[in-house]
Enzyme design. Structure first.
Site, short mmCIF file in Angstrom:
data_model
loop_
_atom_site.label_atom_id
_atom_site.label_comp_id
_atom_site.label_asym_id
_atom_site.label_seq_id
_atom_site.Cartn_x
_atom_site.Cartn_y
_atom_site.Cartn_z
N SER A 148 30.78 6.54 86.64
CA SER A 148 30.19 6.79 85.32
C SER A 148 29.67 5.46 84.78
O SER A 148 30.23 4.40 85.12
CB SER A 148 31.26 7.35 84.39
OG SER A 148 30.83 7.25 83.04
N TYR A 161 39.33 6.56 80.67
CA TYR A 161 38.26 7.08 81.54
C TYR A 161 37.47 5.92 82.16
O TYR A 161 37.22 5.90 83.37
CB TYR A 161 37.35 7.99 80.70
CG TYR A 161 36.19 8.59 81.46
CD1 TYR A 161 36.38 9.68 82.31
CD2 TYR A 161 34.90 8.10 81.29
CE1 TYR A 161 35.30 10.24 83.00
CE2 TYR A 161 33.83 8.66 81.97
CZ TYR A 161 34.03 9.73 82.82
OH TYR A 161 32.97 10.28 83.49
P1 NDP Z 1 33.10 19.18 84.55
O1 NDP Z 1 34.21 19.04 83.58
O2 NDP Z 1 31.99 20.08 84.24
O3 NDP Z 1 33.69 19.58 85.98
C1 NDP Z 1 34.79 18.88 86.49
C2 NDP Z 1 35.18 19.47 87.81
O4 NDP Z 1 36.38 18.78 88.24
C3 NDP Z 1 35.51 20.94 87.70
O5 NDP Z 1 35.05 21.63 88.85
C4 NDP Z 1 37.02 20.95 87.66
O6 NDP Z 1 37.52 22.13 88.27
C5 NDP Z 1 37.37 19.75 88.53
N1 NDP Z 1 38.71 19.26 88.23
C6 NDP Z 1 39.16 18.71 87.08
N2 NDP Z 1 40.47 18.48 87.15
C7 NDP Z 1 40.88 18.91 88.38
C8 NDP Z 1 42.12 18.96 89.04
N3 NDP Z 1 43.27 18.53 88.45
N4 NDP Z 1 42.19 19.47 90.28
C9 NDP Z 1 41.06 19.93 90.89
N5 NDP Z 1 39.85 19.90 90.31
C10 NDP Z 1 39.76 19.40 89.07
O7 NDP Z 1 32.59 17.69 84.82
P2 NDP Z 1 31.16 17.11 85.27
O8 NDP Z 1 30.52 18.01 86.22
O9 NDP Z 1 30.47 16.68 84.06
O10 NDP Z 1 31.63 15.76 86.01
C11 NDP Z 1 31.63 15.60 87.42
C12 NDP Z 1 31.86 14.13 87.71
O11 NDP Z 1 30.79 13.36 87.15
C13 NDP Z 1 33.14 13.60 87.09
O12 NDP Z 1 33.77 12.69 87.98
C14 NDP Z 1 32.65 12.85 85.85
O13 NDP Z 1 33.53 11.83 85.47
C15 NDP Z 1 31.30 12.34 86.32
N6 NDP Z 1 30.36 12.05 85.24
C16 NDP Z 1 29.85 13.05 84.46
C17 NDP Z 1 28.95 12.77 83.45
C18 NDP Z 1 28.36 13.83 82.57
O14 NDP Z 1 27.60 13.50 81.64
N7 NDP Z 1 28.65 15.10 82.79
C19 NDP Z 1 28.49 11.38 83.19
C20 NDP Z 1 29.11 10.40 84.06
C21 NDP Z 1 29.99 10.74 85.04
P3 NDP Z 1 38.75 23.00 87.72
O15 NDP Z 1 38.86 22.79 86.25
O16 NDP Z 1 38.37 24.36 88.17
O17 NDP Z 1 39.93 22.46 88.48
#
Ligand code: NDP
Length: 250
Positions: A148, A161
């Site tokens: 990020s 974070y």
């Molecule tokens: P979302 O919150 O939309 O999705 C997160 C995903 O991670 C979900 O599929 C969730 O699945 C999974 N996840 C979270 N916790 C767990 C867990 N304990 N075990 C297994 N799976 C888990 O996030 P984004 O798509 O926005 O983010 C994706 C990546 O991109 C992240 O690493 C984020 O930090 C990074 N990012 C995002 C930005 C943005 O603007 N969106 C900007 C910069 C970086 P479930 O809950 O079903 O387990």
């Protein structure tokens, strides 16, 4: 002719975490549409099943793995299962992540800090440990680690974070340095602000329609899995559309 602009991933096996929604969902869908078998990991079974339906519609295949990534033994089991069934892994996308709470560093609850570190950092290290031998068995192993802009901006109230993303970038760089003479290529990526549940949690007042759709962001991340990719140990910045240099302090 394929309808997508992606590299041909036929015959490849890809592991994508956080595939139930957001950026990871669309990375998984694109990779599967381009021919790879996708192993999709997340906790939410409904999201994984929706992904599976859409992958099938696109003519692809997937294996769904409902798993909480704080279950480290579960991550190890995935590595063992991939070895037994496919004997290699071609693409790792360590995408799952959580935000924690937006609050001053000095106010963060211990359980929130621990959870962010467990899911964002320790699980990523454990995935690296479980998949490194499998990726080395691929002709062109590729690892993509979701970071990020927060890792570098270190804005007020984003402390846990930001620290977790700086940590995974450091892990990715060390791993890349260790594997520089192999066929493995390992890079971090900053997707930039993207229209997902995490972004809405971080910035509740923002108009989501003003942000890029995760499908478009995922498409820009996919070239990091290309067998022709030369770069390793770098940070790809999606908004800038290029790799950024890590600067040595000396
Ligand atoms: P979302 O919150 O939309 O999705 C997160 C995903 O991670 C979900 O599929 C969730 O699945 C999974 N996840 C979270 N916790 C767990 C867990 N304990 N075990 C297994 N799976 C888990 O996030 P984004 O798509 O926005 O983010 C994706 C990546 O991109 C992240 O690493 C984020 O930090 C990074 N990012 C995002 C930005 C943005 O603007 N969106 C900007 C910069 C970086 P479930 O809950 O079903 O387990």
């Amino acid at each position: 002719m394929p309808s997508h602009p992606f590299p041909d991933f036929s015959g490849k096996v890809a592991l994508v975490t956080g595939a139930s929604r957001g950026i990871g969902y669309h990375i998984a869908l694109h990779i599967a549409s381009a021919g790879a078998h996708v192993i999709a990991v997340a906790r939410t079974v409904g999201g994984l099943e929706e992904l599976d339906d859409n992958i099938k519609k696109a003519g692809g295949t997937a294996t769904l793995v409902p798993l909480d990534l704080s279950d480290m033994a579960g991550i190890d089991r995935i590595g063992g299962a991939i070895h037994e069934r496919w004997g290699k892994l071609d693409i790792l996308v360590a995408n799952a992540g959580i935000l924690g709470t937006i609050s001053p560093v000095s106010h963060v609850e211990a359980k929130v800090f621990d959870k962010v570190m467990t899911v964002n950092v320790t699980a990523t290290w454990r995935l690296i440990r479980a998949t490194d031998p499998l990726l080395r068995l691929s002709e062109a192993g590729r690892a993509i680690i979701l970071s990020s802009g927060a890792a570098h901006s270190c804005k007020a109230f984003w402390g846990p974070y930001a620290a977790s993303k700086a940590a995974v970038e450091a892990l990715a760089r060390s791993w890349a340095a260790e594997t520089v003479n192999s066929a493995l290529r390992i890079n971090s990526v900053n997707p930039g602000a993207t229209r997902t549940a995490m972004r809405a949690l971080a910035m509740p007042g923002e108009d989501p329609d003003a942000l890029p759709h995760p499908s478009d962001v995922a498409a820009k991340i996919l070239p990091l899995a290309d067998p022709a990719l030369a770069e390793t140990g770098k940070l790809f910045d999606v908004p800038k559309g290029r790799f950024l240099d890590y600067r040595s302090p000396q």
